[in-house]
Design a protein around this motif. Structure first.
Motif, PDB file in Angstrom:
ATOM      1  N   LEU A   4       2.023  11.767   1.760  1.00  0.00           N
ATOM      2  CA  LEU A   4       1.828  10.586   0.934  1.00  0.00           C
ATOM      3  C   LEU A   4       2.012  10.884  -0.550  1.00  0.00           C
ATOM      4  O   LEU A   4       2.379  10.008  -1.330  1.00  0.00           O
ATOM      5  CB  LEU A   4       0.435  10.001   1.167  1.00  0.00           C
ATOM      6  CG  LEU A   4       0.252   9.143   2.432  1.00  0.00           C
ATOM      7  CD1 LEU A   4      -1.189   8.694   2.553  1.00  0.00           C
ATOM      8  CD2 LEU A   4       1.194   7.949   2.418  1.00  0.00           C
ATOM      9  N   THR A   7       0.845  -1.194   0.000  1.00  0.00           N
ATOM     10  CA  THR A   7       0.000   0.000   0.000  1.00  0.00           C
ATOM     11  C   THR A   7       0.881   1.245   0.000  1.00  0.00           C
ATOM     12  O   THR A   7       2.054   1.193   0.391  1.00  0.00           O
ATOM     13  CB  THR A   7      -0.891   0.018   1.240  1.00  0.00           C
ATOM     14  OG1 THR A   7      -0.052   0.148   2.402  1.00  0.00           O
ATOM     15  CG2 THR A   7      -1.705  -1.259   1.335  1.00  0.00           C
ATOM     16  N   PRO A   8       0.338   2.384  -0.419  1.00  0.00           N
ATOM     17  CA  PRO A   8       1.115   3.626  -0.354  1.00  0.00           C
ATOM     18  C   PRO A   8       1.599   3.938   1.062  1.00  0.00           C
ATOM     19  O   PRO A   8       2.695   4.470   1.249  1.00  0.00           O
ATOM     20  CB  PRO A   8       0.112   4.682  -0.855  1.00  0.00           C
ATOM     21  CG  PRO A   8      -0.832   3.919  -1.729  1.00  0.00           C
ATOM     22  CD  PRO A   8      -0.955   2.566  -1.096  1.00  0.00           C
ATOM     23  N   GLU A   9       0.789   3.614   2.056  1.00  0.00           N
ATOM     24  CA  GLU A   9       1.197   3.871   3.441  1.00  0.00           C
ATOM     25  C   GLU A   9       2.414   3.043   3.831  1.00  0.00           C
ATOM     26  O   GLU A   9       3.343   3.534   4.488  1.00  0.00           O
ATOM     27  CB  GLU A   9       0.037   3.565   4.394  1.00  0.00           C
ATOM     28  CG  GLU A   9      -1.130   4.534   4.312  1.00  0.00           C
ATOM     29  CD  GLU A   9      -2.077   4.221   3.158  1.00  0.00           C
ATOM     30  OE1 GLU A   9      -1.829   3.203   2.453  1.00  0.00           O
ATOM     31  OE2 GLU A   9      -3.041   4.977   2.966  1.00  0.00           O
ATOM     32  N   THR A  10       2.410   1.762   3.415  1.00  0.00           N
ATOM     33  CA  THR A  10       3.545   0.890   3.732  1.00  0.00           C
ATOM     34  C   THR A  10       4.802   1.368   3.020  1.00  0.00           C
ATOM     35  O   THR A  10       5.895   1.424   3.607  1.00  0.00           O
ATOM     36  CB  THR A  10       3.230  -0.560   3.339  1.00  0.00           C
ATOM     37  OG1 THR A  10       2.067  -0.995   4.038  1.00  0.00           O
ATOM     38  CG2 THR A  10       4.394  -1.470   3.679  1.00  0.00           C
ATOM     39  N   THR A  29      10.617   6.327   4.204  1.00  0.00           N
ATOM     40  CA  THR A  29      11.041   7.236   5.277  1.00  0.00           C
ATOM     41  C   THR A  29      12.096   6.577   6.154  1.00  0.00           C
ATOM     42  O   THR A  29      13.087   7.211   6.546  1.00  0.00           O
ATOM     43  CB  THR A  29       9.831   7.654   6.123  1.00  0.00           C
ATOM     44  OG1 THR A  29       8.916   8.382   5.304  1.00  0.00           O
ATOM     45  CG2 THR A  29      10.250   8.510   7.301  1.00  0.00           C
ATOM     46  N   TYR A  38       5.430   4.369   2.079  1.00  0.00           N
ATOM     47  CA  TYR A  38       5.798   5.630   2.742  1.00  0.00           C
ATOM     48  C   TYR A  38       6.645   5.352   3.983  1.00  0.00           C
ATOM     49  O   TYR A  38       7.674   6.001   4.219  1.00  0.00           O
ATOM     50  CB  TYR A  38       4.522   6.369   3.111  1.00  0.00           C
ATOM     51  CG  TYR A  38       4.711   7.689   3.828  1.00  0.00           C
ATOM     52  CD1 TYR A  38       4.725   8.879   3.121  1.00  0.00           C
ATOM     53  CD2 TYR A  38       4.844   7.749   5.223  1.00  0.00           C
ATOM     54  CE1 TYR A  38       4.867  10.090   3.781  1.00  0.00           C
ATOM     55  CE2 TYR A  38       4.998   8.945   5.879  1.00  0.00           C
ATOM     56  CZ  TYR A  38       4.997  10.118   5.157  1.00  0.00           C
ATOM     57  OH  TYR A  38       5.150  11.321   5.803  1.00  0.00           O
ATOM     58  N   ILE A  39       6.230   4.377   4.770  1.00  0.00           N
ATOM     59  CA  ILE A  39       6.946   4.043   6.003  1.00  0.00           C
ATOM     60  C   ILE A  39       8.348   3.526   5.689  1.00  0.00           C
ATOM     61  O   ILE A  39       9.338   3.970   6.288  1.00  0.00           O
ATOM     62  CB  ILE A  39       6.147   3.005   6.819  1.00  0.00           C
ATOM     63  CG1 ILE A  39       4.870   3.636   7.379  1.00  0.00           C
ATOM     64  CG2 ILE A  39       6.995   2.437   7.959  1.00  0.00           C
ATOM     65  CD1 ILE A  39       3.894   2.637   7.963  1.00  0.00           C
ATOM     66  N   ASN A  58       1.352  13.781   7.153  1.00  0.00           N
ATOM     67  CA  ASN A  58       2.132  12.947   6.246  1.00  0.00           C
ATOM     68  C   ASN A  58       2.279  13.661   4.909  1.00  0.00           C
ATOM     69  O   ASN A  58       1.662  14.701   4.668  1.00  0.00           O
ATOM     70  CB  ASN A  58       1.473  11.580   6.054  1.00  0.00           C
ATOM     71  CG  ASN A  58       0.103  11.691   5.405  1.00  0.00           C
ATOM     72  OD1 ASN A  58      -0.016  12.103   4.255  1.00  0.00           O
ATOM     73  ND2 ASN A  58      -0.943  11.331   6.158  1.00  0.00           N
ATOM     74  N   ASP A  69       6.356  18.307   7.667  1.00  0.00           N
ATOM     75  CA  ASP A  69       4.931  18.002   7.789  1.00  0.00           C
ATOM     76  C   ASP A  69       4.451  18.391   9.187  1.00  0.00           C
ATOM     77  O   ASP A  69       5.220  18.374  10.153  1.00  0.00           O
ATOM     78  CB  ASP A  69       4.686  16.498   7.590  1.00  0.00           C
ATOM     79  CG  ASP A  69       5.239  16.005   6.271  1.00  0.00           C
ATOM     80  OD1 ASP A  69       5.171  16.760   5.292  1.00  0.00           O
ATOM     81  OD2 ASP A  69       5.757  14.875   6.236  1.00  0.00           O
ATOM     82  N   TYR A 127       7.348   9.925   1.077  1.00  0.00           N
ATOM     83  CA  TYR A 127       8.233   9.857   2.243  1.00  0.00           C
ATOM     84  C   TYR A 127       8.033  11.117   3.069  1.00  0.00           C
ATOM     85  O   TYR A 127       7.548  12.137   2.571  1.00  0.00           O
ATOM     86  CB  TYR A 127       9.698   9.726   1.825  1.00  0.00           C
ATOM     87  CG  TYR A 127      10.102  10.692   0.725  1.00  0.00           C
ATOM     88  CD1 TYR A 127      10.370  12.028   0.995  1.00  0.00           C
ATOM     89  CD2 TYR A 127      10.181  10.261  -0.595  1.00  0.00           C
ATOM     90  CE1 TYR A 127      10.720  12.915  -0.004  1.00  0.00           C
ATOM     91  CE2 TYR A 127      10.527  11.142  -1.609  1.00  0.00           C
ATOM     92  CZ  TYR A 127      10.799  12.464  -1.311  1.00  0.00           C
ATOM     93  OH  TYR A 127      11.117  13.346  -2.305  1.00  0.00           O
ATOM     94  N   SER A 128       8.411  11.056   4.333  1.00  0.00           N
ATOM     95  CA  SER A 128       8.301  12.208   5.216  1.00  0.00           C
ATOM     96  C   SER A 128       9.231  13.328   4.748  1.00  0.00           C
ATOM     97  O   SER A 128      10.396  13.087   4.412  1.00  0.00           O
ATOM     98  CB  SER A 128       8.683  11.796   6.646  1.00  0.00           C
ATOM     99  OG  SER A 128       9.027  12.920   7.424  1.00  0.00           O
TER     100      SER A 128
END
Length: 457
Positions: free
Chosen positions: A139, A49-52, A58, A54-55, A137, A132, A143-144
């Protein structure tokens, strides 16, 4: 056998290994192609997922960033070991000061000049960089923003560290720190915008994956300009043309610094993949780690063999710098080369160190730690050899990039150094140089028990 012939034969043998590269690379590619579908099915369940992503992206920036930050300790220890005992505190002070100045200047103006609204041009915008919001976030970027700033900031500190070592043992603290302000806030970010900020060199197709030219040669050019205006240490060069060695205080410290830099380089090159949210990205990061290590080892072995052949004894300082030159050489393209090519690229970096350190002495350019051969010349080599393993680049474009960075940084740095020399002066007095900068400029001696003014403990 004649020593030069033996050296040539050794390098020819290393070059010959490169011809085996296509077969090994082809086998590896076929094995990877066969294994990829099964790995993808087992490891991702159809993708992340985009969230994963992203984590993990980062996390790569943060891990890479603190590894590169640890290189600041490596530079401090390397320089502390290669300067004389009376100047060790000064080098430690300069390194922690320059890291802090780099962080502040890169937040105030540097990051924006390098990345904000460059749009194929020559410079970004002037504005402090904001992260941020708390709990927020980015997204859309993947990345942060704070992690990105942190990772990019530690690179600019590396460029400033290169200057510190070259000009050691005779430069005043104030002009060095003032130059660091300009280098980290303006010179480096403007030059960086041309490639990493999406500027004109990026549009042209210039390639510098992790900064052989953008970071290392920029620091090297700045150091060269300063060394030219500053002059050599007293006693380094005799009137008869003889070079008088001025041995450093601690080979163990210099060796420790080299190993710390070697470790930090995995973050320097590996995290420059800029993504860790897929199997392909993680595989590439792993390949970069392996190539980085092989190139450093190639630089060590090449320097070890050459110094043994040419001087009948192995020069440990040359070998240490051979490792660093191998690392600098592979930094421009650590992903595409196969293992044997990575070794060869690093080995040539080691050769560059062995032959150019005495050349600088002939020119009476006093580089205390050998930073100009390691970072400037090996950086140029690493950038120019990129098209040999990356077919999307060209030697002409690479040359244009190297020349542009060299001209801009050398001229800009020379002007800044010249202004500082006229206004505040660059060099300590002969008496201060003789007693050492620890006593003259810092007031705290690194080894007081060995000082004439100290007591034996």
């Amino acid at each position: 056998m004649n020593r030069k012939l033996l050296a040539t034969a050794t390098l020819t043998g290393l070059a010959g290994l490169a011809y085996l590269e296509p077969a090994f690379a082809q086998d590896a590619a076929e094995a990877t192609a066969e294994a990829a579908p099964a790995a993808a099915e087992a490891g991702t369940g159809g993708g992340v997922t985009p969230e994963t992503a992203y984590i993990f992206n980062t996390l790569l920036f943060l891990i890479g960033g603190f590894l590169v930050m640890w290189m600041a300790a490596g530079f401090a220890m390397l320089e502390a070991g290669l300067v004389r005992s009376k100047n060790v505190s000064m080098q430690c002070l300069k390194n922690i000061a320059l890291y802090s100045i780099a962080g502040l200047m890169y937040w105030v103006v540097g990051y924006s000049l390098m990345y904000a609204n460059v749009d194929g041009g020559f410079i970004g915008s002037f504005a402090p960089y904001a992260w941020d919001p708390v709990g927020g976030n980015a997204l859309d970027t993947g990345y942060s923003t704070a992690s990105d700033w942190f990772f990019q900031m530690v690179f600019v500190a590396t460029a400033a560290s290169i200057v510190s070592g070259t000009l050691a043992e005779r430069i005043k603290l104030l002009p060095f720190l003032l130059f660091t302000v300009v280098l980290t806030g303006f010179i480096y970010p403007i030059a960086g915008s041309w490639q990493w900020g999406g500027g004109w060199l990026s549009e042209m197709g210039f390639s510098d994956f992790a900064g052989s030219t953008l970071v290392h040669s920029v620091g090297g050019w700045a150091a060269l300009a300063g060394a030219f205006l500053l002059g050599a240490r007293k006693g380094k060069y005799g009137p008869d043309g003889v070079v008088h060695p001025l041995p450093g205080s601690s080979i163990p410290l210099a060796t420790l610094g080299t190993f710390i830099l070697w470790l930090g380089w995995f973050g320097f090159n590996g995290a420059s993949q800029l993504a860790m949210g897929s199997i392909g990205d993680v595989s590439d990061v792993s390949r970069i780690f392996a190539n980085t290590n092989l190139a450093a080892a190639g630089g060590v072995v090449a320097a070890l063999i050459l110094t043994a052949i040419l001087y009948k004894k192995v020069d440990v300082t040359m070998v240490l710098n051979g490792a660093l030159a191998g690392l600098v050489s592979i930094t421009a393209e650590p992903l595409q080369p196969g293992p044997l090519a990575a070794i060869l690229i690093g080995a040539v970096g080691g050769v560059i160190v062995v032959f150019t350190v005495p050349l600088l002495d002939k020119l009476k350019i006093d580089d205390v730690v050998g930073a100009i051969p390691v970072h400037l010349l090996a950086g140029i080599w690493g950038t120019m050899i990129v098209p040999a393993t990356n077919g999307e680049t060209s030697f002409v474009t690479q040359f244009i990039g190297v020349a542009a960075y060299g001209a801009f940084t050398l001229v800009a740095s020379f002007i800044v150094w010249l202004i500082l020399k006229v206004i505040v002066g660059m060099r300590v007095s002969e008496e201060e140089e003789m007693i050492g900068l620890d006593r003259a400029e810092v007031g705290v001696e690194a080894y007081p028990e060995f000082s004439p003014s100290g007591s034996v403990r």
